[in-house]
Design a protein around this motif. Structure first.
Motif, short mmCIF file in Angstrom:
data_model
loop_
_atom_site.label_atom_id
_atom_site.label_comp_id
_atom_site.label_asym_id
_atom_site.label_seq_id
_atom_site.Cartn_x
_atom_site.Cartn_y
_atom_site.Cartn_z
N PHE A 135 -6.36 1.43 4.46
CA PHE A 135 -5.04 2.03 4.38
C PHE A 135 -4.38 1.87 5.75
O PHE A 135 -4.86 2.40 6.75
N ASP A 136 -3.31 1.10 5.79
CA ASP A 136 -2.69 0.77 7.07
C ASP A 136 -2.17 1.99 7.82
O ASP A 136 -2.11 1.99 9.06
N ASP A 137 -1.78 3.03 7.09
CA ASP A 137 -1.19 4.20 7.74
C ASP A 137 -2.14 5.39 7.78
O ASP A 137 -1.72 6.51 8.13
N ARG A 138 -3.38 5.18 7.42
CA ARG A 138 -4.37 6.26 7.40
C ARG A 138 -5.66 5.78 8.06
O ARG A 138 -5.95 4.59 8.05
N ASP A 139 -6.44 6.70 8.57
CA ASP A 139 -7.75 6.34 9.13
C ASP A 139 -8.80 6.39 8.02
O ASP A 139 -9.75 7.19 8.06
N ILE A 140 -8.62 5.51 7.05
CA ILE A 140 -9.50 5.49 5.87
C ILE A 140 -9.71 4.03 5.45
O ILE A 140 -8.78 3.23 5.44
N ARG A 141 -10.94 3.72 5.12
CA ARG A 141 -11.26 2.40 4.59
C ARG A 141 -11.94 2.56 3.24
O ARG A 141 -12.40 3.65 2.87
N GLY A 142 -12.02 1.47 2.48
CA GLY A 142 -12.66 1.51 1.18
C GLY A 142 -13.42 0.24 0.90
O GLY A 142 -13.25 -0.79 1.58
N GLU A 143 -14.28 0.31 -0.09
CA GLU A 143 -15.04 -0.85 -0.56
C GLU A 143 -15.14 -0.74 -2.07
O GLU A 143 -15.40 0.34 -2.61
N TRP A 144 -14.90 -1.85 -2.75
CA TRP A 144 -14.98 -1.90 -4.21
C TRP A 144 -16.03 -2.92 -4.60
O TRP A 144 -16.18 -3.96 -3.96
N SER A 199 -4.61 13.70 4.47
CA SER A 199 -4.66 12.29 4.08
C SER A 199 -5.94 12.00 3.29
O SER A 199 -5.91 11.32 2.26
N TRP A 200 -7.06 12.55 3.78
CA TRP A 200 -8.34 12.35 3.10
C TRP A 200 -8.31 12.96 1.70
O TRP A 200 -8.72 12.34 0.72
N GLN A 201 -7.81 14.17 1.59
CA GLN A 201 -7.74 14.83 0.28
C GLN A 201 -6.82 14.08 -0.67
O GLN A 201 -7.05 14.05 -1.89
N HIS A 202 -5.78 13.45 -0.14
CA HIS A 202 -4.84 12.68 -0.96
C HIS A 202 -5.54 11.50 -1.62
O HIS A 202 -5.44 11.31 -2.84
N VAL A 203 -6.28 10.69 -0.83
CA VAL A 203 -6.90 9.49 -1.41
C VAL A 203 -8.06 9.87 -2.34
O VAL A 203 -8.31 9.18 -3.35
N ILE A 204 -8.73 10.97 -2.04
CA ILE A 204 -9.84 11.42 -2.89
C ILE A 204 -9.30 11.92 -4.23
O ILE A 204 -9.84 11.60 -5.30
N ALA A 205 -8.22 12.69 -4.18
CA ALA A 205 -7.65 13.24 -5.42
C ALA A 205 -7.21 12.12 -6.35
O ALA A 205 -7.42 12.19 -7.57
N LEU A 206 -6.62 11.07 -5.80
CA LEU A 206 -6.19 9.96 -6.64
C LEU A 206 -7.39 9.20 -7.21
O LEU A 206 -7.38 8.80 -8.38
N ALA A 213 -9.48 -5.26 -13.32
CA ALA A 213 -9.51 -5.98 -12.05
C ALA A 213 -9.25 -5.01 -10.91
O ALA A 213 -8.40 -4.11 -11.03
N ASN A 214 -9.95 -5.18 -9.82
CA ASN A 214 -9.86 -4.20 -8.74
C ASN A 214 -8.47 -4.10 -8.15
O ASN A 214 -8.01 -3.00 -7.81
N GLU A 215 -7.76 -5.23 -8.03
CA GLU A 215 -6.41 -5.18 -7.46
C GLU A 215 -5.48 -4.37 -8.36
O GLU A 215 -4.64 -3.61 -7.88
N THR A 216 -5.64 -4.54 -9.66
CA THR A 216 -4.82 -3.77 -10.61
C THR A 216 -5.11 -2.29 -10.49
O THR A 216 -4.20 -1.45 -10.45
N LEU A 217 -6.39 -1.98 -10.41
CA LEU A 217 -6.80 -0.59 -10.36
C LEU A 217 -6.36 0.07 -9.04
O LEU A 217 -5.84 1.19 -9.02
N LEU A 218 -6.57 -0.63 -7.93
CA LEU A 218 -6.18 -0.07 -6.64
C LEU A 218 -4.66 0.10 -6.55
O LEU A 218 -4.17 1.07 -5.97
N LEU A 262 -3.80 3.25 -8.42
CA LEU A 262 -4.17 4.46 -7.71
C LEU A 262 -3.30 4.69 -6.48
O LEU A 262 -2.87 5.81 -6.21
N TYR A 263 -3.05 3.61 -5.73
CA TYR A 263 -2.46 3.78 -4.40
C TYR A 263 -1.19 2.94 -4.20
O TYR A 263 -0.94 2.42 -3.12
N HIS A 264 -0.37 2.86 -5.25
CA HIS A 264 0.85 2.04 -5.15
C HIS A 264 1.86 2.61 -4.15
O HIS A 264 2.77 1.89 -3.70
#
Length: 299
Positions: free
Chosen positions: A15-24, A189-196, A208-213, A216-218
């Protein structure tokens, strides 16, 4: 959205504007290859698929040259789940179970009571690492979440899903302070990405992961990295099986052949490959002749 060339891969995103990374992770062919080699009851197949997804997520996140091994052991009807994934992203998995003790709707606690999870990192260079925690969550995803919160002191969440012959997983982890320096802002910010992520429905995992992400995070700026392919590959071989016999010593190896009626059968519990050695093969092994001209190998 681009078409993905592989059915088995991990993909990192931040997430460019958050201190959060992900892996799918998506596992189709490799999961199917594991299930094709053993007639696992559905609850066993589900847990094994989830463990394969978790292992793949960790390999994607750790970036090392070596072997990552996850073992879940218990005193219940599933005494062992085991998955290995190499730095080259070759993955294999197996389970031991008591088929007559596994109801279709059993929980993790019922299938693996008094269980513990062991993570082993065996690098080509450097020190071997091993950590163990109890299987204290309602599912494997919760167990992994607990493990990483305890061991790394970083907010980490896992979501794992294995059904319909497909295994999927999602990891989110909070990064050290960089873009967001206010503690309250970081927590929101953390609670936001977790809730989604918690809104994911079972039928959506196969998308497809791109569709799903995007779904969730459009509203967030999410940057995707290149996919990293995975494949099923077993590291067993006739040579390794022969080395196991050599490790017994010549006398014990010859005695084993006699006790087995003239032919020793060594089975790989991961891929179900069988390697056979008779007295001539054993004599050849201890004479330094290797295994090239020995007796039959079959599935």
């Amino acid at each position: 959205m681009s078409d993905l060339p592989d059915t088995d891969f991990t993909q990192r995103f931040i997430f460019d504007d958050r201190d959060i990374r992900g892996e799918w992770v998506a596992l189709d062919d490799s999961y199917a290859a594991v299930l094709a080699r053993h007639a696992y009851p559905q609850p066993v197949a589900t847990l094994l698929g989830e463990l394969m997804a978790a292992t793949s997520l960790l390999v994607g996140a750790l970036k090392f040259d070596g072997l990552l091994i996850l073992q879940a052991r218990s005193a219940g009807p599933i005494p062992l789940l085991m998955v290995e994934c190499s730095g080259e992203r070759d993955i294999r998995g197996m389970a031991r179970y008591e088929a007559d003790q596994i109801p279709a709707d059993a929980t993790l606690a019922q299938l693996m009571p008094d269980g513990h999870l062991t993570l082993t990192i065996d690098p080509v260079k450097g020190q071997r690492y091993q950590g163990t925690v109890e299987l204290d969550g309602k599912n494997l995803a919760e167990c992994f979440t607990n493990y990483f919160v305890q061991s790394q002191q970083l907010n980490t969440r896992f979501w794992l899903n294995a059904e319909g012959g497909k295994a999927r997983g999602l990891l989110l982890q909070q990064l050290p302070v960089d873009r967001q320096r206010d503690e309250e802002e970081r927590e929101d910010s953390w609670q936001h990405v977790i809730a989604l992520a918690n809104t994911l429905k079972p039928q959506e995992w196969a998308e497809a992961n791109e569709t799903l992400l995007h779904r969730l995070y459009h509203e967030d700026a999410v940057r995707l990295f290149d996919i990293q392919p995975l494949r099923f590959k077993c590291s067993c071989s006739r040579e390794r099986s022969g080395n196991a016999l050599v490790s017994l010593g010549e006398q014990d190896a010859k005695q084993l052949v006699e006790e087995c009626g003239g032919k020793v059968e060594i089975d790989c519990q991961f891929c179900n490959e069988r390697y056979f050695f008779d007295s001539s093969d054993v004599a050849q092994l201890f004479a330094g002749g290797g295994t090239d001209t020995a007796s039959e190998t079959r599935h």
